[in-house]
Motif scaffolding. Structure first.
Motif, mmCIF file in Angstrom:
data_model
loop_
_atom_site.group_PDB
_atom_site.id
_atom_site.type_symbol
_atom_site.label_atom_id
_atom_site.label_comp_id
_atom_site.label_asym_id
_atom_site.label_seq_id
_atom_site.Cartn_x
_atom_site.Cartn_y
_atom_site.Cartn_z
ATOM 1 N N LEU A 218 0.813 -1.297 0.030
ATOM 2 C CA LEU A 218 0.122 0.188 -0.194
ATOM 3 C C LEU A 218 0.741 1.228 -0.227
ATOM 4 N N ILE A 219 0.151 2.444 -0.681
ATOM 5 C CA ILE A 219 1.219 3.350 -1.263
ATOM 6 C C ILE A 219 0.843 4.696 -0.833
ATOM 7 N N ALA A 220 1.423 5.899 0.167
ATOM 8 C CA ALA A 220 1.240 6.915 -0.431
ATOM 9 C C ALA A 220 1.798 7.512 -0.830
ATOM 10 N N LEU A 221 0.698 8.967 -1.909
ATOM 11 C CA LEU A 221 1.671 9.994 -2.821
ATOM 12 C C LEU A 221 0.977 10.762 -2.079
ATOM 13 N N HIS A 222 1.235 11.931 -2.039
ATOM 14 C CA HIS A 222 1.952 13.389 -1.281
ATOM 15 C C HIS A 222 1.251 13.511 -3.065
ATOM 16 N N PRO A 223 -0.256 14.775 -2.845
ATOM 17 C CA PRO A 223 -0.891 14.742 -3.603
ATOM 18 C C PRO A 223 0.211 16.710 -5.056
ATOM 19 N N ASP A 224 0.657 17.146 -3.708
ATOM 20 C CA ASP A 224 1.570 18.176 -4.179
ATOM 21 C C ASP A 224 2.670 17.873 -4.383
ATOM 22 N N THR A 225 3.509 17.691 -3.434
ATOM 23 C CA THR A 225 5.015 17.398 -4.285
ATOM 24 C C THR A 225 5.341 15.929 -4.855
ATOM 25 N N LEU A 226 4.014 14.954 -4.822
ATOM 26 C CA LEU A 226 3.816 13.522 -5.761
ATOM 27 C C LEU A 226 5.513 12.641 -4.899
ATOM 28 N N GLU A 227 6.455 13.126 -3.451
ATOM 29 C CA GLU A 227 6.909 12.421 -2.804
ATOM 30 C C GLU A 227 5.719 11.037 -2.759
ATOM 31 N N SER A 228 6.204 9.671 -3.111
ATOM 32 C CA SER A 228 5.724 8.126 -2.206
ATOM 33 C C SER A 228 6.605 7.769 -1.004
ATOM 34 N N ARG A 229 5.959 6.929 -0.720
ATOM 35 C CA ARG A 229 6.078 6.109 0.638
ATOM 36 C C ARG A 229 5.364 4.783 0.239
ATOM 37 N N VAL A 230 6.180 3.898 0.898
ATOM 38 C CA VAL A 230 5.877 2.488 1.179
ATOM 39 C C VAL A 230 5.186 2.727 3.067
ATOM 40 N N ALA A 231 3.601 2.702 2.882
ATOM 41 C CA ALA A 231 2.787 2.874 4.504
ATOM 42 C C ALA A 231 2.794 1.758 4.881
ATOM 43 N N LEU A 232 2.840 0.039 4.397
ATOM 44 C CA LEU A 232 2.335 -1.246 4.542
ATOM 45 C C LEU A 232 2.552 -2.318 3.339
ATOM 46 N N SER A 233 3.744 -2.453 3.815
ATOM 47 C CA SER A 233 4.031 -4.051 3.045
ATOM 48 C C SER A 233 3.659 -5.667 3.551
ATOM 49 N N GLY A 234 3.904 -6.401 2.629
ATOM 50 C CA GLY A 234 3.590 -7.503 3.134
ATOM 51 C C GLY A 234 1.900 -8.520 3.117
ATOM 52 N N LEU A 235 0.936 -7.647 2.110
ATOM 53 C CA LEU A 235 -0.177 -7.667 1.673
ATOM 54 C C LEU A 235 0.222 -8.813 0.321
ATOM 55 N N CYS A 236 -0.955 -10.295 0.434
ATOM 56 C CA CYS A 236 -1.039 -10.924 0.014
ATOM 57 C C CYS A 236 -2.122 -10.104 -1.399
ATOM 58 N N PHE A 237 -1.745 -9.897 -2.690
ATOM 59 C CA PHE A 237 -2.732 -9.082 -3.287
ATOM 60 C C PHE A 237 -3.661 -8.430 -3.494
ATOM 61 N N PRO A 238 -3.364 -7.273 -2.894
ATOM 62 C CA PRO A 238 -4.465 -6.433 -2.180
ATOM 63 C C PRO A 238 -4.523 -5.893 -2.933
ATOM 64 N N ASN A 239 -5.973 -5.523 -3.845
ATOM 65 C CA ASN A 239 -6.891 -5.027 -4.874
ATOM 66 C C ASN A 239 -7.167 -3.718 -4.186
ATOM 67 N N GLY A 240 -8.998 -3.521 -4.344
ATOM 68 C CA GLY A 240 -9.816 -2.943 -3.844
ATOM 69 C C GLY A 240 -9.578 -1.989 -2.406
ATOM 70 N N LEU A 241 -9.667 -0.500 -2.774
ATOM 71 C CA LEU A 241 -9.907 0.294 -1.729
ATOM 72 C C LEU A 241 -10.917 1.127 -1.786
ATOM 73 N N ALA A 242 -11.312 1.337 -0.343
ATOM 74 C CA ALA A 242 -12.409 1.847 -0.131
ATOM 75 C C ALA A 242 -12.596 2.452 1.340
#
Length: 413
Positions: A210-234
């Motif tokens: 799961l990746i988080a991206l800053h809308p202005d700077t477009l800096e990105s970071r891995v917020a969470l790893s080790g997921l088994c094929f993460p798919n949809g978000l809400a």
């Protein structure tokens, strides 16, 4: 003087004629290198279509809305500002009126495979493209500007490639959240999002992020790893929680975003926290477990209920294979036509933020294949699919309300 063949050896000759290819076949099935390195996992016992998932035929009433030409695979449907948008297998992202009978126009062709869609705070379309990364689209048609805003993550490891952008959602503060479904299998390299997804689920190495991206700077970071094929978000209604469909484990996970921001890996800040770390540090809980199929997209309805689709039903063979890695290696060596692919089975369901399932619609005959989720718009439920050759919808008045006959639906007059 010629030597005569021994009667004993002559009797063995027919056996030798087929024993050699048989030995070669067995050696191939046992030892030929394959792309996957399966990991053992004990899945919960499949309860099947019982309880809240009692078998029914409510999804068999779907009505087709034709696509154009070779277009197919409306994998995700976004409702925004009176229009619906969907990404198709040929790279098109199209939009149309929910009441329309045909595609209105092509927003853009991504040149890849558009999957998840969202709108940012400035009304620009965000496209999670399985082959290209996260795209931002300004405008419509040939004059549209397309920017790749995420193709590699910068933190904690710089220039770490995004290999399988799948879903995208935008938080109230503008943060863009993206699932990178697999670090092992790249749709771009394999030429297919489906092939990459199948290999990742067969392997079950759980490398999704799961990746988080800053809308202005477009800096990105891995917020969470080790997921088994993460798919949809809400998101939850208050924006404090994020729901994730974890396809490879048949479940929906709920993340507390405030707590997630404080989760740390025991290996240090140079390693992103894993889902197990989030469970241990009370930032994540399993909201819905042991689904009877493979959950895909998540879409939030105006009422607050969240829809998820099951692309395929679970299989006893594949569930057993999860406990025995050698069986999945064997499957990978077989021709694709012999893989134990579960049959087509249409299935979508809706749940509340508490995890209570409030509606469940099925089509055991799978007339509309590989259902990925559903989107509610103006009294209609539009169903998403990996491979269908049309959009599909049905009138929807709420959980448990019968689908009206076509002649009784004012939306069709």
């Amino acid at each position: 003087m010629s030597k005569r063949t021994s009667p004993r050896w002559a009797s063995l000759a027919p056996w030798a004629s087929w024993a050699t290819p048989l030995v070669a076949l067995l050696a191939y099935l046992a030892f030929w290198p394959v792309a996957i390195e399966p990991r053992a996992w004990q899945p919960p016992k499949n309860a099947g279509y019982t309880g809240a998932h009692q078998a029914n035929e409510r999804l068999a009433a779907l009505r087709p809305l034709p696509l154009v030409g070779a277009q197919h695979g409306p994998e995700h449907i976004l409702a925004h500002d009176g229009l619906i948008y969907t990404g198709l297998a040929n790279g098109d992202v199209v939009r149309m009126s929910p009441e329309g009978q045909e595609v209105r126009d092509v927003v853009i062709n991504t040149g890849g495979r558009p999957l998840g869609l969202a709108m940012d705070g400035q009304g620009r379309l965000l496209v999670a493209d399985g082959m290209r990364g996260l795209l931002r689209v300004t405008g419509v048609g040939p004059q549209a500007q397309v920017d790749v805003i995420l193709k590699a993550v910068q933190q904690p490891v710089p220039n770490d490639p995004v290999r399988y952008a799948d879903a995208v959602e935008v938080a109230a503060d503008g943060t863009v959240w993206v699932t990178d479904a697999s670090r092992r299998f790249s749709p771009r390299e394999l030429g297919s999002t489906f092939e990459a997804g199948v290999l990742d689920i067969l392997e079950h190495s759980c490398t999704g992020r799961l990746i988080a991206l800053h809308p202005d700077t477009l800096e990105s970071r891995v917020a969470l790893s080790g997921l088994c094929f993460p798919n949809g978000l809400a998101f939850s209604g208050d924006g404090r929680a994020l729901f994730v469909a974890e396809t490879g484990t048949f479940r929906i996970v709920k993340l507390d975003l405030a707590k997630l921001s404080a989760v740390r890996s025991p290996m240090g800040d140079h390693v992103p926290p894993s889902l197990d770390d989030a469970f241990k540090q009370k930032a994540a809980v399993v909201l819905i477990d042991n689904l009877p199929g493979y959950p895909d997209n998540l879409t939030r309805a105006p009422s607050g209920r969240i829809w998820v689709g099951m692309t395929k039903p679970r299989s006893d063979v594949l569930d057993f294979g999860l406990t025995q890695p050698w069986t999945r290696q064997l499957i990978a060596r077989l021709p694709r036509a012999l893989w134990p692919v579960p049959p087509a089975y249409g299935h979508i369901m809706a749940f509340e933020e508490s995890g209570r399932i409030v509606d469940d619609l099925q089509d055991p005959k799978g007339g509309y294949p590989e259902t990925t989720s559903a989107t509610e718009v103006n009294g209609r439920l539009f169903v998403q699919s990996l491979n269908a050759t049309s959009l599909a919808w049905l009138p929807y008045r709420g959980p448990g309300v019968p689908v009206p006959a076509e002649d009784d639906d004012p939306g069709l007059r």
